[in-house]
Design a protein around this motif. Structure first.
Motif, short mmCIF file in Angstrom:
data_model
loop_
_atom_site.label_atom_id
_atom_site.label_comp_id
_atom_site.label_asym_id
_atom_site.label_seq_id
_atom_site.Cartn_x
_atom_site.Cartn_y
_atom_site.Cartn_z
N UNK A 277 79.30 120.72 38.82
CA UNK A 277 77.92 120.87 38.73
C UNK A 277 77.20 120.59 36.83
N UNK A 278 77.99 122.23 35.65
CA UNK A 278 76.47 121.69 35.36
C UNK A 278 76.93 120.88 34.53
N UNK A 279 77.92 119.85 34.34
CA UNK A 279 77.87 119.00 33.57
C UNK A 279 77.93 117.46 34.36
N UNK A 280 77.38 117.35 35.34
CA UNK A 280 77.28 116.56 36.08
C UNK A 280 78.33 115.31 35.95
N UNK A 281 79.47 116.54 36.52
CA UNK A 281 80.93 115.51 36.18
C UNK A 281 80.95 114.69 37.24
N UNK A 282 81.40 112.98 38.09
CA UNK A 282 81.98 112.56 38.77
C UNK A 282 80.84 112.55 39.55
N UNK A 283 79.65 112.26 39.03
CA UNK A 283 78.65 111.60 40.03
C UNK A 283 78.02 110.18 39.28
N UNK A 284 79.03 109.81 38.36
CA UNK A 284 79.09 108.70 38.07
C UNK A 284 77.93 108.60 37.05
N UNK A 285 76.69 109.69 36.58
CA UNK A 285 76.35 109.26 35.88
C UNK A 285 76.80 108.83 34.51
N UNK A 286 77.89 109.80 33.50
CA UNK A 286 78.01 109.83 32.68
C UNK A 286 79.08 108.45 32.39
N UNK A 287 79.90 107.73 33.69
CA UNK A 287 80.14 106.26 34.03
C UNK A 287 78.59 105.15 33.59
N UNK A 288 77.86 105.68 33.99
CA UNK A 288 76.36 104.97 33.73
C UNK A 288 75.94 104.64 32.20
N UNK A 289 76.12 105.94 32.08
CA UNK A 289 75.47 105.79 30.87
C UNK A 289 76.28 105.65 29.93
N UNK A 290 77.65 105.64 29.69
CA UNK A 290 79.03 105.20 29.23
C UNK A 290 78.59 103.74 29.12
N UNK A 291 78.23 103.14 29.90
CA UNK A 291 78.25 101.44 30.10
C UNK A 291 76.89 100.95 29.01
N UNK A 292 76.26 101.82 29.19
CA UNK A 292 75.03 100.86 28.45
C UNK A 292 75.13 101.17 26.73
N UNK A 293 76.98 101.72 26.03
CA UNK A 293 76.64 102.48 24.96
C UNK A 293 77.22 100.49 24.62
N UNK A 294 77.33 101.56 22.99
CA UNK A 294 77.50 99.75 21.74
C UNK A 294 78.78 99.78 21.39
N UNK A 295 80.14 98.49 20.87
CA UNK A 295 81.19 98.56 20.61
C UNK A 295 81.48 99.62 19.51
N UNK A 296 80.18 100.45 18.60
CA UNK A 296 81.22 101.05 17.95
C UNK A 296 80.96 102.55 18.62
N UNK A 297 81.19 103.01 19.35
CA UNK A 297 80.56 104.17 19.67
C UNK A 297 82.47 105.32 19.88
N UNK A 298 81.91 106.26 19.42
CA UNK A 298 83.43 107.22 19.81
C UNK A 298 83.01 108.58 20.78
N UNK A 299 83.42 107.72 22.20
CA UNK A 299 83.08 107.83 22.80
C UNK A 299 83.76 109.75 23.12
N UNK A 300 85.05 110.51 22.74
CA UNK A 300 85.92 111.19 22.79
C UNK A 300 84.81 111.85 21.82
#
Ligand code: TRP
Length: 496
Positions: free
Chosen positions: A230-253
């Motif tokens: 709950x605390x990390x907002x995991x699984x609600x698609x928020x991380x998914x959506x925000x990461x889809x807006x990132x630029x090509x050089x992003x270090x996601x890990x």
């Protein structure tokens, strides 16, 4: 040319993700969960939950979001167009969460306003019950409308609209860059002050006193996994959506690691502050801590006002600062949840951000009025436990299957590792996301169903049945509506 749906910088992405994670769950839920599940001993399951669940799943969500560079629903279509229906269930469920989350933000808004003159009076408990919530324990109160709660909630929705209808980086990006650091600074001020209160140490001792015998209790493991989720907002698609807006050089890990660390630091820091305050309260009133401690509504809207009442002049600064901090934490989390359905609609119906957010804010604000009634808190509790314990966990199990197995998460490893300045993924990651996480979640899910069957009343089941019907029907309508975008069923991908 500037891309309207891209973060201006990688920092904007990280701060927005921290804003999404750090929310009411960190301030009013975590301290209580930590205390009631073994205190210091809770850190063992908590850290294991971070390592086994939070970090690997965050990286998966970011990686897939980045790869598809589209809304959650569209990504599901790219995996298999026949699965579109499943692609709508999650965004719709998350939108329902956004609606009830706006209620808590609304309550906090009222207290922020009151905090300038301690408007809750000498008895905050009576004030919350008799003046703010007028709660009933059944659906009977649905016709008793609470205008002040409604107005405060509408203000919250208006803020969501103000931020969300602008282009990504001018709205969300800017707000998170300014307010997430402010959130941390105000929290640090509040906690440092709380630590200096007489009696603080009594509270901290009580909090951290480890009860190691509890480690054998299955429930504290469930609590740790549930909290992290709950605390990390995991699984609600928020991380998914925000990461889809990132630029090509992003270090996601590395970005994911920052978010997980910042979130845990914040909630543990909040726990220090809250238990110092409870220790102070205990010293002043002579009541032992176990009789004072509580979570959620009572903690924030009763105990805190009580403490502000006895603190004297300093509380005229501290109280507004505290309710403001809760407000900002809530709004930045709500913004991320709002974005999930919004971007799916923009994608499918070729709608501008402005139009989609305006429609959704109107629908959300109107629907949320059901919580501005006497049975608001009652329905909120049911909606919250049902969506969190059943719908989201189920969606995550489905996400694990679709992303890790059908899409094949192995395809992300080279890309993610090539950018990573920190952790490198290997076989261990695949084992976690393909086997361990889905199995663990199935256990948690079944445990939740058992508990539900054991405790639910008929009325509770009625509310759940209505929720399920709304969820399934809305998702069906979104699936059946004709796409306005020619690309909707196209399946191009970003990483090969
Ligand atoms: N992570 C947020 C918190 O700690 C809460 C959150 C999780 C949330 N899922 C959500 C908020 C969905 C709104 C909608 O408080």
């Amino acid at each position: 040319m500037k891309n309207n749906n891209e973060w201006g910088s990688n920092l904007a992405f990280i701060l927005a993700m921290i804003g999404s994670a750090v929310g009411l769950g960190n301030i009013w839920r975590y301290p209580y969960v930590l205390y009631s599940n073994g205190g210091g001993a809770f850190y063992i399951p908590y850290i294991i939950a971070i390592l086994v669940l939070a970090i690997p799943f965050t990286i998966l969500e970011y990686g897939v979001g980045y790869n598809f560079k589209s809304s959650f629903t569209k990504a599901i279509i790219k995996i298999n167009p026949k699965l579109e229906y499943f692609g709508w269930i999650l965004p719709v469920a998350v939108f329902i969460m956004t609606i009830y989350y706006s209620t808590i933000i609304g309550w906090d808004g009222i207290y922020f306003f009151l905090s300038f003159f301690k408007g809750w009076g000498a008895n905050p408990n009576a004030f919350l019950t008799n003046t703010v919530l007028h709660p009933t324990d059944s659906l009977g109160g649905i016709f008793h409308f609470l205008p002040f709660v409604a107005i405060s909630m509408l203000v919250g929705w208006f803020i969501i609209w103000l931020v969300s209808h602008k282009n990504l980086d001018d709205g969300l990006g800017k707000v998170c860059k300014i307010f997430v650091p402010i959130l941390f600074i105000t929290m640090i001020i509040i906690v440092l002050f709380s630590l200096t209160l007489p009696g603080a140490i009594i509270g901290l001792k009580e909090l951290f006193e480890p009860d190691l015998s509890l480690l054998w209790d299955f429930n504290i493991w469930l609590a740790a996994f549930g909290q992290i989720f709950f605390s990390l907002s995991l699984g609600i698609g928020a991380g998914f959506t925000y990461a889809s807006y990132t630029k090509k050089d992003i270090d996601l890990i590395t970005s994911g690691l920052y978010v997980v660390i910042a979130n845990s630091l914040f909630e543990n820091f909040a726990a220090l502050g809250i238990f110092s305050v409870l220790g102070y309260m205990s010293l002043q009133s002579g009541t032992p801590i176990p009789n004072i401690v509580s979570e959620g509504v009572t903690l924030i809207f009763v105990i805190y006002p009580q403490v502000f009442n006895i603190l004297g002049v300093i509380s005229l600064i501290l109280a507004p600062l505290f309710f403001f901090t809760v407000y900002v934490a809530g709004i930045t989390s709500m913004l991320s949840a709002f974005e999930v359905l919004s971007i799916s609609i923009q994608n499918k119906f070729n709608m501008s951000r402005k139009k989609a957010t305006t429609i959704l804010v109107i629908v959300g604000a109107l629907t949320s009025m059901i919580y501005a009634t006497s049975c608001g808190e009652y329905i909120l509790t049911i909606t919250d436990s049902f969506i969190n314990n059943f719908v989201i966990i189920l969606c995550v199990i489905i996400e694990c299957i679709l992303f890790a197995w059908v899409f094949k998460a192995e395809r992300l490893i080279n890309f993610l590792n090539s950018k990573s300045q920190s952790l490198k993924l290997g076989k261990w990651w695949l084992i976690l996301i393909k086997y361990i996480i889905p199995i663990l979640l199935c256990i948690i899910w079944i445990g939740g169903i058992n508990k539900l069957i054991a405790t639910a009343t008929n009325e509770y089941l009625l509310v759940i049945a209505i929720l399920v019907a709304i969820l399934l029907i809305c998702s069906l309508i979104f699936t059946l509506l004709k796409p306005k975008s020619e690309n909707w069923f196209k399946t191009e991908e970003r990483i090969k």
